[in-house]
Design a protein around this motif. Structure first.
Motif, PDB file in Angstrom:
ATOM      1  N   GLN A  16      35.358  33.000  26.191  1.00 59.83           N
ATOM      2  CA  GLN A  16      36.202  33.330  27.338  1.00 59.83           C
ATOM      3  C   GLN A  16      36.477  32.092  28.197  1.00 59.83           C
ATOM      4  O   GLN A  16      37.591  31.914  28.696  1.00 59.83           O
ATOM      5  N   GLN A  65      39.112  30.096  26.505  1.00 57.52           N
ATOM      6  CA  GLN A  65      40.420  30.744  26.649  1.00 57.52           C
ATOM      7  C   GLN A  65      40.968  30.550  28.060  1.00 57.52           C
ATOM      8  O   GLN A  65      42.158  30.277  28.249  1.00 57.52           O
ATOM      9  N   ALA A  66      40.087  30.682  29.058  1.00 52.87           N
ATOM     10  CA  ALA A  66      40.520  30.486  30.445  1.00 52.87           C
ATOM     11  C   ALA A  66      41.041  29.072  30.651  1.00 52.87           C
ATOM     12  O   ALA A  66      42.077  28.866  31.306  1.00 52.87           O
ATOM     13  N   SER A 110      42.372  27.148  28.467  1.00 55.85           N
ATOM     14  CA  SER A 110      43.657  26.979  27.779  1.00 55.85           C
ATOM     15  C   SER A 110      44.810  27.641  28.527  1.00 55.85           C
ATOM     16  O   SER A 110      45.967  27.238  28.372  1.00 55.85           O
ATOM     17  N   ARG A 111      44.507  28.635  29.336  1.00 54.13           N
ATOM     18  CA  ARG A 111      45.541  29.383  30.045  1.00 54.13           C
ATOM     19  C   ARG A 111      45.752  28.911  31.486  1.00 54.13           C
ATOM     20  O   ARG A 111      46.731  29.291  32.123  1.00 54.13           O
ATOM     21  N   ALA A 120      43.539  36.303  29.655  1.00 58.54           N
ATOM     22  CA  ALA A 120      44.819  35.623  29.901  1.00 58.54           C
ATOM     23  C   ALA A 120      45.500  36.169  31.152  1.00 58.54           C
ATOM     24  O   ALA A 120      46.077  35.411  31.946  1.00 58.54           O
ATOM     25  N   ASP A 121      45.424  37.480  31.359  1.00 55.71           N
ATOM     26  CA  ASP A 121      46.053  38.089  32.534  1.00 55.71           C
ATOM     27  C   ASP A 121      45.283  37.734  33.804  1.00 55.71           C
ATOM     28  O   ASP A 121      45.879  37.497  34.862  1.00 55.71           O
ATOM     29  N   ALA A 139      46.226  34.217  34.684  1.00 54.80           N
ATOM     30  CA  ALA A 139      47.601  34.144  35.183  1.00 54.80           C
ATOM     31  C   ALA A 139      47.650  34.474  36.674  1.00 54.80           C
ATOM     32  O   ALA A 139      48.367  33.823  37.448  1.00 54.80           O
TER      33      ALA A 139
END
Length: 274
Positions: free
Chosen positions: A141, A144-145, A147-148, A114-115, A118
């Motif tokens: 991963q 997740q990437a 989604s972020r 997530a960081d 960002a």
């Protein structure tokens, strides 16, 4: 030029990678790559040859709009203090105001996904890259990437060649509309020496290396080719004038095994099964 399209982005299907090339090799081979029709070039901060690639492309006088440039942020720069500055340094070395595609090079094991994403969002918002993506992420991963991210993750650049079963990642990529970019397509020299690929190539008047690249392209992947020998560049580019038969594609795919991975550095690589 053939393209792979992901989320509306067109990525040249055949790219030229400069991994493990010295500055001298890059500056010697890039003119030959341009002459052969390559316009997609792939480098990374950790390759230490972004500046050589920038010099070679500038010297060649190719219009910036005709090029597709990819670079990757190294894991040591995954911090608020370093990330954006490292990207600005990459742009300076490449002699451009913006790259076409910026990737997170490895997930690593110290900074949460997530960081990482960002920070990727911030440099894209600042106009330093047109498109964003990841490299060496596992399926969870990648999801997740996605989604972020504030913009589409257009590709996951992964090790992909006939000897490695990447069916799970390919399924995830297709499910999410993410392009696969294949690196190590020659399996560190194994593909050109493979008897099956040589036999298949002989029927098409092609080399085993050309068959290996064609196998990747024909599945809809972006394929990164690489050679430091200017005399071999044209061979790598000559893969769009033949089509492998279904039985040949299947025979090549049958070479895959779950333990065929070559690149999996400790501390950088994820749990590939996740």
């Amino acid at each position: 030029m053939q393209f792979v399209t992901a989320h509306g982005a067109n990525i040249p299907a055949l790219g030229f990678g400069v991994f493990r090339m010295s500055d001298a090799e890059v500056e010697r081979v890039v003119p030959a790559a341009l002459d052969a029709g390559f316009r997609h070039f792939d480098t990374a901060q950790i390759y230490n040859n972004e500046a050589a690639l920038g010099r070679a492309l500038q010297a060649a006088g190719v219009k910036r709009d005709d090029l597709f440039l990819t670079t990757k942020v190294w894991v040591e720069n995954y911090s608020d203090a370093s990330f954006a500055a490292s990207v600005r340094d990459s742009l300076d070395r490449l002699k451009v105001d913006q790259v076409d595609l910026l990737l997170l090079h490895w997930p690593g094991d110290s900074v949460p996904v997530a960081d990482q994403v960002a920070m990727l969002n911030e440099v894209r918002a600042a106009g330093q890259t047109r498109l964003i993506g990841v490299s060496n992420y596992n399926s969870s991963q990648l999801k997740q990437a996605i989604s972020r991210a504030n913009a589409p993750i257009v590709t996951n650049q992964i090790e992909l060649h006939p000897y490695l079963d990447q069916s799970a990642m390919i399924a995830t990529a297709r499910e999410t509309g993410t392009a696969i970019t294949a690196y190590y397509g020659m399996a560190d020299g194994r593909v050109p020496q493979d008897a099956l690929l040589q036999d298949i190539g002989a029927r098409y008047g092609k080399t085993a290396a050309q068959v290996g690249l064609r196998w990747l392209i024909q599945q809809g992947f972006v394929a990164l080719s690489k050679t430091a020998n200017p005399g071999r560049v044209a061979e790598n580019a000559a893969i769009f004038d033949f089509t492998l038969a279904d039985q040949d594609m299947a025979a090549i795919s049958a070479l895959a095994s779950p333990n065929g991975r070559i690149v999996s550095p400790e501390g950088l690589a994820p749990d590939w099964a996740a």
